[in-house]
Design an enzyme around this catalytic site. Structure first.
Site, PDB file in Angstrom:
ATOM      1  N   TYR A 107      -1.113   8.389  -2.418  1.00 44.73           N
ATOM      2  CA  TYR A 107      -1.225   8.077  -3.842  1.00 44.73           C
ATOM      3  C   TYR A 107      -2.457   8.766  -4.449  1.00 44.73           C
ATOM      4  O   TYR A 107      -2.516   9.015  -5.648  1.00 44.73           O
ATOM      5  CB  TYR A 107      -1.368   6.562  -4.047  1.00 44.73           C
ATOM      6  CG  TYR A 107      -0.055   5.785  -4.043  1.00 44.73           C
ATOM      7  CD1 TYR A 107       1.136   6.361  -3.616  1.00 44.73           C
ATOM      8  CD2 TYR A 107      -0.027   4.460  -4.481  1.00 44.73           C
ATOM      9  CE1 TYR A 107       2.321   5.629  -3.622  1.00 44.73           C
ATOM     10  CE2 TYR A 107       1.150   3.731  -4.494  1.00 44.73           C
ATOM     11  CZ  TYR A 107       2.320   4.310  -4.068  1.00 44.73           C
ATOM     12  OH  TYR A 107       3.492   3.587  -4.085  1.00 44.73           O
ATOM     13  N   GLY A 108      -3.439   9.048  -3.598  1.00 49.06           N
ATOM     14  CA  GLY A 108      -4.719   9.572  -4.076  1.00 49.06           C
ATOM     15  C   GLY A 108      -4.646  10.907  -4.781  1.00 49.06           C
ATOM     16  O   GLY A 108      -5.564  11.266  -5.517  1.00 49.06           O
ATOM     17  N   CYS A 138     -11.000   2.502  -0.064  1.00 45.87           N
ATOM     18  CA  CYS A 138      -9.586   2.808   0.182  1.00 45.87           C
ATOM     19  C   CYS A 138      -9.245   2.025   1.455  1.00 45.87           C
ATOM     20  O   CYS A 138     -10.028   2.042   2.414  1.00 45.87           O
ATOM     21  CB  CYS A 138      -9.398   4.305   0.399  1.00 45.87           C
ATOM     22  SG  CYS A 138      -7.793   4.755   1.121  1.00 45.87           S
ATOM     23  N   CYS A 184      -4.095  -1.737  -1.963  1.00 42.91           N
ATOM     24  CA  CYS A 184      -4.265  -0.324  -2.283  1.00 42.91           C
ATOM     25  C   CYS A 184      -5.255  -0.210  -3.436  1.00 42.91           C
ATOM     26  O   CYS A 184      -4.991  -0.710  -4.540  1.00 42.91           O
ATOM     27  CB  CYS A 184      -2.912   0.262  -2.687  1.00 42.91           C
ATOM     28  SG  CYS A 184      -3.001   1.975  -3.230  1.00 42.91           S
ATOM     29  N   ASN A 185      -6.389   0.428  -3.188  1.00 43.60           N
ATOM     30  CA  ASN A 185      -7.395   0.598  -4.237  1.00 43.60           C
ATOM     31  C   ASN A 185      -6.890   1.498  -5.362  1.00 43.60           C
ATOM     32  O   ASN A 185      -7.228   1.309  -6.526  1.00 43.60           O
ATOM     33  CB  ASN A 185      -8.660   1.232  -3.649  1.00 43.60           C
ATOM     34  CG  ASN A 185      -9.467   0.282  -2.801  1.00 43.60           C
ATOM     35  OD1 ASN A 185     -10.454  -0.272  -3.241  1.00 43.60           O
ATOM     36  ND2 ASN A 185      -9.052   0.075  -1.557  1.00 43.60           N
ATOM     37  N   THR A 186      -6.089   2.503  -4.991  1.00 42.95           N
ATOM     38  CA  THR A 186      -5.641   3.477  -5.987  1.00 42.95           C
ATOM     39  C   THR A 186      -4.719   2.798  -7.008  1.00 42.95           C
ATOM     40  O   THR A 186      -4.853   2.995  -8.224  1.00 42.95           O
ATOM     41  CB  THR A 186      -4.963   4.667  -5.282  1.00 42.95           C
ATOM     42  OG1 THR A 186      -5.811   5.105  -4.215  1.00 42.95           O
ATOM     43  CG2 THR A 186      -4.730   5.817  -6.223  1.00 42.95           C
ATOM     44  N   HIS A 193      -7.266   2.517   3.784  1.00 47.73           N
ATOM     45  CA  HIS A 193      -7.116   3.295   5.018  1.00 47.73           C
ATOM     46  C   HIS A 193      -8.451   3.436   5.768  1.00 47.73           C
ATOM     47  O   HIS A 193      -8.471   3.571   6.983  1.00 47.73           O
ATOM     48  CB  HIS A 193      -6.624   4.719   4.704  1.00 47.73           C
ATOM     49  CG  HIS A 193      -5.149   4.836   4.438  1.00 47.73           C
ATOM     50  ND1 HIS A 193      -4.576   4.437   3.270  1.00 47.73           N
ATOM     51  CD2 HIS A 193      -4.147   5.318   5.227  1.00 47.73           C
ATOM     52  CE1 HIS A 193      -3.273   4.681   3.321  1.00 47.73           C
ATOM     53  NE2 HIS A 193      -2.980   5.214   4.494  1.00 47.73           N
ATOM     54  N   ASP A 204       0.873  -1.175   0.000  1.00 45.30           N
ATOM     55  CA  ASP A 204       0.000   0.000   0.000  1.00 45.30           C
ATOM     56  C   ASP A 204       0.912   1.227   0.000  1.00 45.30           C
ATOM     57  O   ASP A 204       2.133   1.115   0.141  1.00 45.30           O
ATOM     58  CB  ASP A 204      -0.894  -0.006   1.252  1.00 45.30           C
ATOM     59  CG  ASP A 204      -1.827   1.205   1.308  1.00 45.30           C
ATOM     60  OD1 ASP A 204      -2.379   1.571   0.262  1.00 45.30           O
ATOM     61  OD2 ASP A 204      -1.978   1.803   2.382  1.00 45.30           O
ATOM     62  N   SER A 205       0.293   2.403  -0.089  1.00 46.25           N
ATOM     63  CA  SER A 205       1.091   3.626   0.030  1.00 46.25           C
ATOM     64  C   SER A 205       1.575   3.806   1.475  1.00 46.25           C
ATOM     65  O   SER A 205       2.589   4.437   1.710  1.00 46.25           O
ATOM     66  CB  SER A 205       0.249   4.833  -0.374  1.00 46.25           C
ATOM     67  OG  SER A 205      -0.872   4.941   0.487  1.00 46.25           O
TER      68      SER A 205
END
Ligand code: DGL
Length: 284
Positions: free
Chosen positions: A49-50, A191, A80-82, A193, A17-18
């Site tokens: 990242y968003g 996301c 990470c969805n992004t 998070h 993930d970020s």
């Protein structure tokens, strides 16, 4: 059994993930597969990242996969969805990696119960701009109406240790209430998070949450990973010892360790890792 195959079973599952978001995936993964070794990678030097461009997100994600390859992982989970929205379609089509890569959006979109008519998806600005959650959900369930909401403040709130601040409840309500008023019957943490704000959701909107389902795409990703490992006889066989999780970040290791302590209540040893951005990695 050939040596190489048994060694592959002991190889770690890579999860990235970020930053802290992927730890919400990790906590569920480690509970369901306690004997697996896991390599957690947080690209904290470049988060969030968003607010990055699609080209940047692709470049960072490609570099992380290269790093994962250098560590000999047996599979990579995009926590990470992004990255899943913007980098997965391209990276998964490359013949460059000799391990399976699973993103967090597709397994969820595919296996979502079809009964829900309107669902709200909270995600980062880059994910919302890509419209990937909506596209994937409607690809499998054309009758579901999808309301996507960009929540630019939430990742910083979490990474800066501000979850418990009074202002956070306001920041959550501000995005959630309009979606519920538009008729959402389920809300999706789009996301990784955001599940860390779950208790704020419950405090901020208690009346709504009694009849609204909260969906975490991590549950679907983990089921997919478990199924793959089982089908390919790749689950770790040594069930006398628990698996180990190693943490690597590109930014401040102490900060990440402190955040882990604050959020999960246990201190972890965190190593520093660098990503290599060579001309070869610049694939866009
Ligand atoms: N946790 C990530 C996601 O699922 C990225 C958050 C960010 O760095 O903006 O999209």
């Amino acid at each position: 059994m050939p040596y190489a195959f048994s060694a592959l079973r002991d190889a770690p599952i890579g999860l990235f993930d970020s930053g802290l978001g992927g730890t919400t995936v990790l906590s569920k993964l480690a509970k369901l597969l306690p004997h697996e070794n896991i390599l957690y990678f947080g690209d904290t030097a470049r988060l969030p990242y968003g607010d990055k461009t699609p080209a940047q997100i692709l470049e960072y994600s490609a570099a992380i996969l290269k790093w994962m390859a250098s560590q000999g992982v047996k599979m990579v989970l995009m926590g990470c969805n992004t990255s899943s929205a913007l980098a997965y379609p391209y990276l998964n089509s490359l013949p460059a990696f000799n391990f399976p890569i699973f993103d967090i959006i597709r397994p969820f979109a595919q296996n979502l119960a079809s009964g829900k008519k309107t669902i709200g998806v909270f995600a980062t600005p880059a994910s919302v701009k890509s419209d990937m959650h909506k596209k994937m959900i409607q690809y499998y369930h054309p009758n579901i109406e999808v309301l996507t909401v960009s929540c630019p403040e939430w990742v910083s709130i979490i990474e800066n240790g501000e979850i418990e601040k009074a202002e956070t409840a306001f920041q959550v309500k501000k995005y959630v209430e309009p979606i519920i008023e538009q008729g959402a019957e389920a809300l999706v943490y789009g996301c990784t998070h955001y599940p860390l704000l779950g208790h704020i959701f419950r405090q901020a909107i208690p009346d709504y949450l009694s009849h609204i389902e909260m969906i975490d795409p991590a549950d679907f990703l983990i089921q997919k990973a478990m199924q793959y490992l089982s089908d390919h006889d790749l689950l770790r066989q040594n069930i006398e010892s628990l698996g180990k999780t190693q943490f690597y970040v590109t930014g401040d290791t102490q900060l990440f360790s402190d955040n882990m302590q604050r959020i999960w209540g246990n201190r972890q040893h965190v190593e520093h890792a660098s990503l290599l951005f060579t001309e070869k990695l610049k694939i866009v």
